[in-house]
Design an enzyme around this catalytic site. Structure first.
Site, PDB file in Angstrom:
ATOM      1  N   MET A 201     -11.986  -5.454   4.652  1.00  0.00           N
ATOM      2  CA  MET A 201     -11.240  -4.495   5.467  1.00  0.00           C
ATOM      3  C   MET A 201     -11.038  -5.059   6.876  1.00  0.00           C
ATOM      4  O   MET A 201     -11.991  -5.473   7.541  1.00  0.00           O
ATOM      5  CB  MET A 201     -11.992  -3.150   5.563  1.00  0.00           C
ATOM      6  CG  MET A 201     -11.968  -2.330   4.281  1.00  0.00           C
ATOM      7  SD  MET A 201     -10.319  -2.008   3.611  1.00  0.00           S
ATOM      8  CE  MET A 201      -9.522  -1.119   4.951  1.00  0.00           C
TER       9      MET A 201
ATOM     10  N   ASP B  33      -4.613   3.802  -2.265  1.00  0.00           N
ATOM     11  CA  ASP B  33      -5.729   4.157  -1.384  1.00  0.00           C
ATOM     12  C   ASP B  33      -6.211   5.566  -1.678  1.00  0.00           C
ATOM     13  O   ASP B  33      -5.501   6.542  -1.409  1.00  0.00           O
ATOM     14  CB  ASP B  33      -5.276   4.074   0.080  1.00  0.00           C
ATOM     15  CG  ASP B  33      -5.115   2.644   0.539  1.00  0.00           C
ATOM     16  OD1 ASP B  33      -6.060   1.863   0.385  1.00  0.00           O
ATOM     17  OD2 ASP B  33      -4.019   2.304   1.040  1.00  0.00           O
TER      18      ASP B  33
ATOM     19  N   SER C  25       0.847  -1.193   0.000  1.00  0.00           N
ATOM     20  CA  SER C  25       0.000   0.000   0.000  1.00  0.00           C
ATOM     21  C   SER C  25       0.883   1.245   0.000  1.00  0.00           C
ATOM     22  O   SER C  25       1.629   1.493   0.959  1.00  0.00           O
ATOM     23  CB  SER C  25      -0.908   0.006   1.235  1.00  0.00           C
ATOM     24  OG  SER C  25      -1.541   1.258   1.323  1.00  0.00           O
TER      25      SER C  25
ATOM     26  N   ASP D 179      -7.039  -6.099   3.956  1.00  0.00           N
ATOM     27  CA  ASP D 179      -6.357  -4.802   4.004  1.00  0.00           C
ATOM     28  C   ASP D 179      -6.502  -4.182   5.386  1.00  0.00           C
ATOM     29  O   ASP D 179      -7.623  -3.914   5.829  1.00  0.00           O
ATOM     30  CB  ASP D 179      -7.025  -3.897   2.942  1.00  0.00           C
ATOM     31  CG  ASP D 179      -6.388  -2.532   2.812  1.00  0.00           C
ATOM     32  OD1 ASP D 179      -5.324  -2.297   3.411  1.00  0.00           O
ATOM     33  OD2 ASP D 179      -6.973  -1.707   2.085  1.00  0.00           O
TER      34      ASP D 179
ATOM     35  N   MET E 216      -8.781   8.491  -0.767  1.00  0.00           N
ATOM     36  CA  MET E 216      -9.617   8.935   0.362  1.00  0.00           C
ATOM     37  C   MET E 216     -10.108  10.349   0.110  1.00  0.00           C
ATOM     38  O   MET E 216      -9.333  11.213  -0.313  1.00  0.00           O
ATOM     39  CB  MET E 216      -8.799   8.903   1.652  1.00  0.00           C
ATOM     40  CG  MET E 216      -8.182   7.565   1.956  1.00  0.00           C
ATOM     41  SD  MET E 216      -7.193   7.661   3.447  1.00  0.00           S
ATOM     42  CE  MET E 216      -6.580   5.977   3.537  1.00  0.00           C
TER      43      MET E 216
ATOM     44  N   HIS F 172      -1.074  -1.181  -4.457  1.00  0.00           N
ATOM     45  CA  HIS F 172      -2.364  -0.835  -3.859  1.00  0.00           C
ATOM     46  C   HIS F 172      -2.404   0.674  -3.626  1.00  0.00           C
ATOM     47  O   HIS F 172      -1.546   1.235  -2.939  1.00  0.00           O
ATOM     48  CB  HIS F 172      -2.525  -1.597  -2.543  1.00  0.00           C
ATOM     49  CG  HIS F 172      -3.847  -1.424  -1.872  1.00  0.00           C
ATOM     50  ND1 HIS F 172      -4.965  -2.157  -2.215  1.00  0.00           N
ATOM     51  CD2 HIS F 172      -4.238  -0.589  -0.881  1.00  0.00           C
ATOM     52  CE1 HIS F 172      -5.983  -1.802  -1.447  1.00  0.00           C
ATOM     53  NE2 HIS F 172      -5.581  -0.835  -0.628  1.00  0.00           N
TER      54      HIS F 172
ATOM     55  N   HIS G  75      -8.218   1.337  -4.527  1.00  0.00           N
ATOM     56  CA  HIS G  75      -9.217   1.178  -3.457  1.00  0.00           C
ATOM     57  C   HIS G  75      -9.846   2.543  -3.201  1.00  0.00           C
ATOM     58  O   HIS G  75      -9.210   3.433  -2.646  1.00  0.00           O
ATOM     59  CB  HIS G  75      -8.481   0.637  -2.216  1.00  0.00           C
ATOM     60  CG  HIS G  75      -9.318   0.533  -0.979  1.00  0.00           C
ATOM     61  ND1 HIS G  75      -8.751   0.333   0.265  1.00  0.00           N
ATOM     62  CD2 HIS G  75     -10.659   0.584  -0.784  1.00  0.00           C
ATOM     63  CE1 HIS G  75      -9.713   0.277   1.169  1.00  0.00           C
ATOM     64  NE2 HIS G  75     -10.877   0.442   0.570  1.00  0.00           N
TER      65      HIS G  75
ATOM     66  N   MET H 211     -11.995   4.866  -1.286  1.00  0.00           N
ATOM     67  CA  MET H 211     -12.684   5.155  -0.018  1.00  0.00           C
ATOM     68  C   MET H 211     -13.335   6.522  -0.167  1.00  0.00           C
ATOM     69  O   MET H 211     -12.901   7.517   0.421  1.00  0.00           O
ATOM     70  CB  MET H 211     -11.679   5.133   1.133  1.00  0.00           C
ATOM     71  CG  MET H 211     -11.246   3.728   1.525  1.00  0.00           C
ATOM     72  SD  MET H 211      -9.715   3.708   2.452  1.00  0.00           S
ATOM     73  CE  MET H 211      -8.545   3.712   1.106  1.00  0.00           C
TER      74      MET H 211
HETATM   75  C1  DX5 Z   1      -6.591   1.858   5.205  1.00  0.00           C
HETATM   76  C2  DX5 Z   1      -6.057   1.544   3.832  1.00  0.00           C
HETATM   77  C3  DX5 Z   1      -4.969   0.548   3.850  1.00  0.00           C
HETATM   78  C4  DX5 Z   1      -3.727   0.991   4.562  1.00  0.00           C
HETATM   79  C5  DX5 Z   1      -3.055  -0.221   5.122  1.00  0.00           C
HETATM   80  O1  DX5 Z   1      -7.655   2.730   5.101  1.00  0.00           O
HETATM   81  O2  DX5 Z   1      -7.087   1.051   2.996  1.00  0.00           O
HETATM   82  O3  DX5 Z   1      -4.648   0.101   2.527  1.00  0.00           O
HETATM   83  O4  DX5 Z   1      -2.841   1.677   3.732  1.00  0.00           O
HETATM   84  O5  DX5 Z   1      -1.997   0.185   5.908  1.00  0.00           O
HETATM   85  P1  DX5 Z   1      -1.361  -0.749   7.022  1.00  0.00           P
HETATM   86  O6  DX5 Z   1      -0.854  -1.975   6.350  1.00  0.00           O
HETATM   87  O7  DX5 Z   1      -0.300   0.108   7.614  1.00  0.00           O
HETATM   88  O8  DX5 Z   1      -2.462  -1.070   8.003  1.00  0.00           O
HETATM   89 ZN    ZN Z   2      -6.576   0.049   1.022  1.00  0.00          ZN
END
Ligand code: DX5
Ligand code: ZN
Length: 234
Positions: free
Chosen positions: A146, A43, A17, A184, A45, A41, A75, A77
């Site tokens: 998740m 993320d 990630s 994840d 947000m 990956h 991903h 969010m």
């Molecule tokens: C959380 C993300 C994850 C995050 C995981 O909202 O979707 O992908 O980056 O990070 P670690 O492995 O540090 O929990």
């Molecule tokens: Zn993620």
């Protein structure tokens, strides 16, 4: 056209990630993995669906341009993901995963993601029952379970989500479906074996990889610690 992950390599798949990489040194962080990652990956947000804000389509486009061979696992969010899937598809996402909690029209959205040429994925928060996504499993290439409340890296793993993975394995076999199961949040050496044993095909890890002194070694150690061939499905 989007490229799928392959489980034929006989080992669990690991998805670093990028959230945990230094944003000013992302290229060095990716290059430092020396091709060991199975995908990247990303993320996304929006500050609404989750409290944090991260990236937009511009980063995905830049990654696509710089790393044409990498599979980009995006991903989302974000609230109302139907408003942004087209931009991420055009930017070059391979997997495009949306939250069941974020849209009123999940079935339509997943079909639309497929029409855009991406591989549709669906995900759910730790507090959401896995039954919520059963009606759309035939539409997806990926189910992301998740294991933290989304929004931040570096949170503690929530073991109660493991039963969702086991349920998904049973439904996949019973209905003769073919989606990958990804997990994840909070994953690392202490829990990855249990996660893979519960049926997870793809392990996402942020801090466990980019927080390590040598991320490439950490990634390999994580794969080695997973303890079982991910092709063996429960
Ligand atoms: C959380 C993300 C994850 C995050 C995981 O909202 O979707 O992908 O980056 O990070 P670690 O492995 O540090 O929990
Ligand atoms: Zn993620």
């Amino acid at each position: 056209m989007a490229r799928p992950l392959s489980l034929e390599r006989g080992r669990p798949l690991v998805a670093p990630s990028l959230l945990a990489a230094d944003p000013l040194s992302m290229r060095q962080a990716i290059d430092g993995l020396s091709g060991e990652a199975d995908c990247l990956h990303v993320d996304v947000m929006d500050g609404r669906f989750v409290p944090n804000i991260s990236y937009g389509p511009a980063l995905v486009a830049a990654l696509r341009k710089a790393y044409s061979d990498e599979i980009l696992d995006v991903h989302l969010m974000v609230d109302e993901p139907e408003r942004s899937v087209e931009a991420f598809a055009q930017a070059g996402a391979d997997y495009l995963t949306v939250h069941v909690e974020a849209t009123n029209h999940l079935h339509r959205l997943l079909a639309h993601i497929g029409d855009l040429g991406c591989l549709p994925g669906v995900t759910l928060n730790p507090g959401t029952p896995v039954e919520m996504i059963r009606p759309v499993l035939h539409l997806v290439d990926l189910v992301l379970v998740m294991s933290v409340n989304p929004g931040f890296g570096g949170q503690a793993f929530l073991p109660e989500v493991l039963s969702k993975t086991e349920t998904l394995c049973q439904w996949r076999a019973a209905d003769d479906l073919d989606f990958l199961i990804e997990m994840d949040g909070g994953l690392g050496g202490s829990n990855v074996a249990a996660v893979v044993a519960a049926g997870c095909d793809v392990v996402v890890a942020g801090s466990a990889i980019f927080g390590a002194a040598d991320p490439r070694v950490a990634l390999r150690d994580l794969r080695a610690a997973s303890g079982r061939d991910s092709r063996v499905r429960a």
